[in-house]
Design a protein around this motif. Structure first.
Motif, PDB file in Angstrom:
ATOM      1  N   VAL A   6      73.154  74.301 -63.557  1.00 57.62           N
ATOM      2  CA  VAL A   6      74.542  74.086 -63.962  1.00 57.62           C
ATOM      3  C   VAL A   6      75.461  74.159 -62.745  1.00 57.62           C
ATOM      4  O   VAL A   6      76.355  73.329 -62.571  1.00 57.62           O
ATOM      5  CB  VAL A   6      74.960  75.136 -65.020  1.00 57.62           C
ATOM      6  N   ALA A   7      75.238  75.163 -61.882  1.00 53.16           N
ATOM      7  CA  ALA A   7      76.093  75.346 -60.704  1.00 53.16           C
ATOM      8  C   ALA A   7      76.050  74.136 -59.779  1.00 53.16           C
ATOM      9  O   ALA A   7      77.070  73.725 -59.216  1.00 53.16           O
ATOM     10  CB  ALA A   7      75.670  76.598 -59.943  1.00 53.16           C
ATOM     11  N   LEU A   8      74.873  73.537 -59.620  1.00 55.10           N
ATOM     12  CA  LEU A   8      74.721  72.369 -58.745  1.00 55.10           C
ATOM     13  C   LEU A   8      75.164  71.072 -59.415  1.00 55.10           C
ATOM     14  O   LEU A   8      75.139  70.012 -58.799  1.00 55.10           O
ATOM     15  CB  LEU A   8      73.266  72.237 -58.302  1.00 55.10           C
ATOM     16  N   GLY A   9      75.562  71.154 -60.690  1.00 63.72           N
ATOM     17  CA  GLY A   9      76.012  69.963 -61.392  1.00 63.72           C
ATOM     18  C   GLY A   9      74.892  69.084 -61.900  1.00 63.72           C
ATOM     19  O   GLY A   9      75.114  67.939 -62.289  1.00 63.72           O
ATOM     20  N   LEU A  10      73.649  69.622 -61.937  1.00 59.99           N
ATOM     21  CA  LEU A  10      72.517  68.839 -62.414  1.00 59.99           C
ATOM     22  C   LEU A  10      72.453  68.813 -63.932  1.00 59.99           C
ATOM     23  O   LEU A  10      71.841  67.921 -64.512  1.00 59.99           O
ATOM     24  CB  LEU A  10      71.217  69.410 -61.844  1.00 59.99           C
ATOM     25  N   ARG A  11      73.046  69.817 -64.576  1.00 62.53           N
ATOM     26  CA  ARG A  11      73.163  69.858 -66.030  1.00 62.53           C
ATOM     27  C   ARG A  11      74.593  70.246 -66.382  1.00 62.53           C
ATOM     28  O   ARG A  11      75.191  71.073 -65.700  1.00 62.53           O
ATOM     29  CB  ARG A  11      72.192  70.873 -66.642  1.00 62.53           C
ATOM     30  N   PRO A  12      75.161  69.683 -67.464  1.00 63.20           N
ATOM     31  CA  PRO A  12      76.573  69.945 -67.774  1.00 63.20           C
ATOM     32  C   PRO A  12      76.843  71.333 -68.335  1.00 63.20           C
ATOM     33  O   PRO A  12      77.982  71.793 -68.320  1.00 63.20           O
ATOM     34  CB  PRO A  12      76.916  68.860 -68.801  1.00 63.20           C
ATOM     35  N   SER A  13      75.819  72.007 -68.848  1.00 66.82           N
ATOM     36  CA  SER A  13      76.020  73.320 -69.452  1.00 66.82           C
ATOM     37  C   SER A  13      74.697  74.077 -69.478  1.00 66.82           C
ATOM     38  O   SER A  13      73.621  73.485 -69.301  1.00 66.82           O
ATOM     39  CB  SER A  13      76.558  73.188 -70.883  1.00 66.82           C
ATOM     40  N   LEU A  14      74.786  75.370 -69.718  1.00 63.71           N
ATOM     41  CA  LEU A  14      73.579  76.179 -69.836  1.00 63.71           C
ATOM     42  C   LEU A  14      72.756  75.728 -71.036  1.00 63.71           C
ATOM     43  O   LEU A  14      71.518  75.698 -70.982  1.00 63.71           O
ATOM     44  CB  LEU A  14      73.959  77.663 -69.973  1.00 63.71           C
ATOM     45  N   HIS A  15      73.435  75.363 -72.108  1.00 66.40           N
ATOM     46  CA  HIS A  15      72.741  74.872 -73.305  1.00 66.40           C
ATOM     47  C   HIS A  15      71.931  73.621 -72.970  1.00 66.40           C
ATOM     48  O   HIS A  15      70.752  73.497 -73.361  1.00 66.40           O
ATOM     49  CB  HIS A  15      73.771  74.574 -74.390  1.00 66.40           C
ATOM     50  N   ALA A  16      72.531  72.690 -72.225  1.00 64.38           N
ATOM     51  CA  ALA A  16      71.837  71.454 -71.860  1.00 64.38           C
ATOM     52  C   ALA A  16      70.661  71.731 -70.928  1.00 64.38           C
ATOM     53  O   ALA A  16      69.595  71.120 -71.055  1.00 64.38           O
ATOM     54  CB  ALA A  16      72.810  70.482 -71.207  1.00 64.38           C
ATOM     55  N   ALA A  17      70.843  72.671 -70.000  1.00 64.58           N
ATOM     56  CA  ALA A  17      69.757  73.022 -69.083  1.00 64.58           C
ATOM     57  C   ALA A  17      68.587  73.635 -69.836  1.00 64.58           C
ATOM     58  O   ALA A  17      67.422  73.314 -69.570  1.00 64.58           O
ATOM     59  CB  ALA A  17      70.272  73.989 -68.021  1.00 64.58           C
ATOM     60  N   ALA A  18      68.882  74.494 -70.797  1.00 68.73           N
ATOM     61  CA  ALA A  18      67.824  75.139 -71.574  1.00 68.73           C
ATOM     62  C   ALA A  18      67.112  74.136 -72.483  1.00 68.73           C
ATOM     63  O   ALA A  18      65.889  74.166 -72.628  1.00 68.73           O
ATOM     64  CB  ALA A  18      68.418  76.271 -72.406  1.00 68.73           C
ATOM     65  N   GLN A  19      67.880  73.248 -73.078  1.00 63.50           N
ATOM     66  CA  GLN A  19      67.301  72.265 -74.002  1.00 63.50           C
ATOM     67  C   GLN A  19      66.363  71.306 -73.282  1.00 63.50           C
ATOM     68  O   GLN A  19      65.382  70.821 -73.859  1.00 63.50           O
ATOM     69  CB  GLN A  19      68.436  71.490 -74.671  1.00 63.50           C
TER      70      GLN A  19
END
Length: 457
Positions: free
Chosen positions: A61-74
């Motif tokens: 999320v911090a690097l902008g690779l995913r828009p949110s923690l939810h999206a990164a986890a999913q």
């Protein structure tokens, strides 16, 4: 080996992305992160979800690779727990764990940065410069039930940040959940980490007798702007004019802070050619640096370097996702900020390596390296590289020494096409005095096409 083939391909097409992966493996290794969590935690514990997994997701999320923690986890098929369990862990991450992450990550990167910047002259001979400032997290979304009846902004927390400008690294962060706590009231744990030979720069929020005396007792130097009401030192002599600096006339005066252990200081007074944003025309700076080591003009100029930390905060906000507004819980928001700071340090090492590896080209063309374009390159290619090579295949890379890693980074930096990472500075904006318009006039809509044609809106 698949790893060797992929790395070779990405080294040719996007060496910056390979550099980021190598640094992440060195500075954010899962093993030490989990060990730190076990050493720092108080109420939390580990069952199925490792803390390093949480940090990895937050880093995306911090690097902008995913828009949110939810999206990164999913998007992670190997996440061993439910989303509810993940958020429970994030929302309960203790502030001392976040601080430990930043401190340990910086310790791992400092030797690498020292190798890269060994030819750089120091800011102040004989000192290690540290810049101190506070940072308030912006208002979060009001997803928490308890916040929905409040119309005002909901501030999830703040932190004190210690920046090493010569190295370009954040070396300490003190998170605080209460956004309304005075910054100077949080200084205790920071003062415990002060070392002899450091030179601390700070604004007037930290100008108190207690803080100045504590720094002096630690055998550290300081250059801190004087507050209007504190510490109110006693003058010992008349002001002496010493010349003109870059921003105005400079004066010096010996002063003393009263107390059980009186402290003699130098007061540097700068009469500004142009007023500050607050309309002030005079600033006063207190320092315990001996005059034979640093003259008044040099003190005034070095204090101006304090604004380097404001540039760092600006990059955290513009280049990285340090402000995850969907995280309303203070502990979660502070964890996101801490991981973003670690990501900033990683990009700072990449930038330093490119500057050294492309020094001749940059000097010839007058170019500067942009952190923004480094981050943009990483966002565009990192996910593809990590899809092609499983994370565990990088595990051996984390065993490199600082010297080995710095050599690898310099070799990769030589493959960079500098024109893709150069800054595009804008000319200085002309100062135009804004005229008054009524609120009704300001809210009017205009058609851009008509304005460009010169038609009446």
């Amino acid at each position: 080996m698949a790893l060797e083939a992929i790395v070779e391909r990405f080294t040719k097409r996007s060496p910056v992305t390979v550099m980021v992966r190598r640094i992440l493996q060195h500075a954010m290794n899962s093993q030490w992160i989990d060990q730190l969590f076990e050493a720092q935690r108080e109420k939390q514990y580990t069952r199925e979800l490792l803390f390093s997994t949480v940090v990895d997701l937050m880093a995306l999320v911090a690097l902008g690779l995913r828009p949110s923690l939810h999206a990164a986890a999913q998007a992670d098929p190997q996440l061993p727990v439910s989303l509810t369990a993940l958020y429970d862990k994030v929302n309960r991450t203790e502030p001392q764990v976040v601080r430990g992450l930043v401190q340990e990550g910086a310790k791992r990167l400092l030797p690498v940065m020292q190798k890269l910047k060994k030819a750089q002259p120091p800011w102040a001979a004989g000192y290690q410069v540290r810049v101190l400032d506070g940072n308030h997290l912006p208002a979060s979304q009001k997803r928490l039930k308890e916040l929905r009846n409040f119309r005002g902004a909901a501030l999830p927390g703040q932190s004190l940040v210690v920046y090493a400008p010569e190295m370009g690294l954040v070396v300490d962060v003190l998170p605080a959940e209460d956004a309304h706590t005075q910054e100077r009231a949080l200084m205790g744990p920071i003062l415990e980490q002060v070392k002899p030979g450091e030179l601390w720069l700070a604004d007037r929020n930290f100008s108190t007798s207690k803080i100045l005396l504590a720094l002096d007792e630690k055998q550290a130097a300081f250059i801190i702007r004087e507050h209007g009401a504190s510490p109110n030192p006693t003058p010992l002599e008349e002001k002496r004019e010493l010349g003109r600096g870059k921003t105005g006339e400079v004066f010096e005066q010996a002063v003393k802070i009263e107390g059980d252990k009186p402290l003699k200081l130098r007061r540097i007074e700068v009469h500004l050619e142009e007023p500050t944003e607050d309309g002030e025309t005079v600033i006063r700076i207190l320092t315990n640096v001996p005059a034979e080591k640093m003259g008044a003009l040099a003190v005034a100029e070095l204090y101006r370097g304090r604004w380097k930390i404001e540039g760092m905060f600006g990059e955290l906000e513009a280049v990285l996702e340090s402000e995850v507004r969907s995280l309303g819980q203070p502990k979660a928001a502070l964890l996101a900020f801490g991981v973003a700071v670690m990501a900033y340090n990683v990009l700072s090492v990449v930038k330093a390596a490119v500057e050294v590896g492309q020094e001749e080209e940059a000097a010839k063309r007058g170019w500067q390296v942009s952190t923004f374009y480094i981050a943009t390159e990483v966002k565009a290619t990192y996910s593809g590289m990590m899809t092609a090579v499983e994370p565990q295949e990088w595990s051996g890379q984390g065993e490199e020494s600082a010297e080995q890693l710095s050599e690898v980074l310099l070799e990769l930096a030589k493959q960079v096409k500098l024109s893709t990472l150069r800054k595009h500075p804008r000319a200085a904006k002309k100062k135009v005095k804004k005229g008054y318009v009524s609120a009704e006039e300001a809210r009017k809509h205009v058609a851009t096409a008509r304005v460009l044609k010169g038609e009446k809106p």
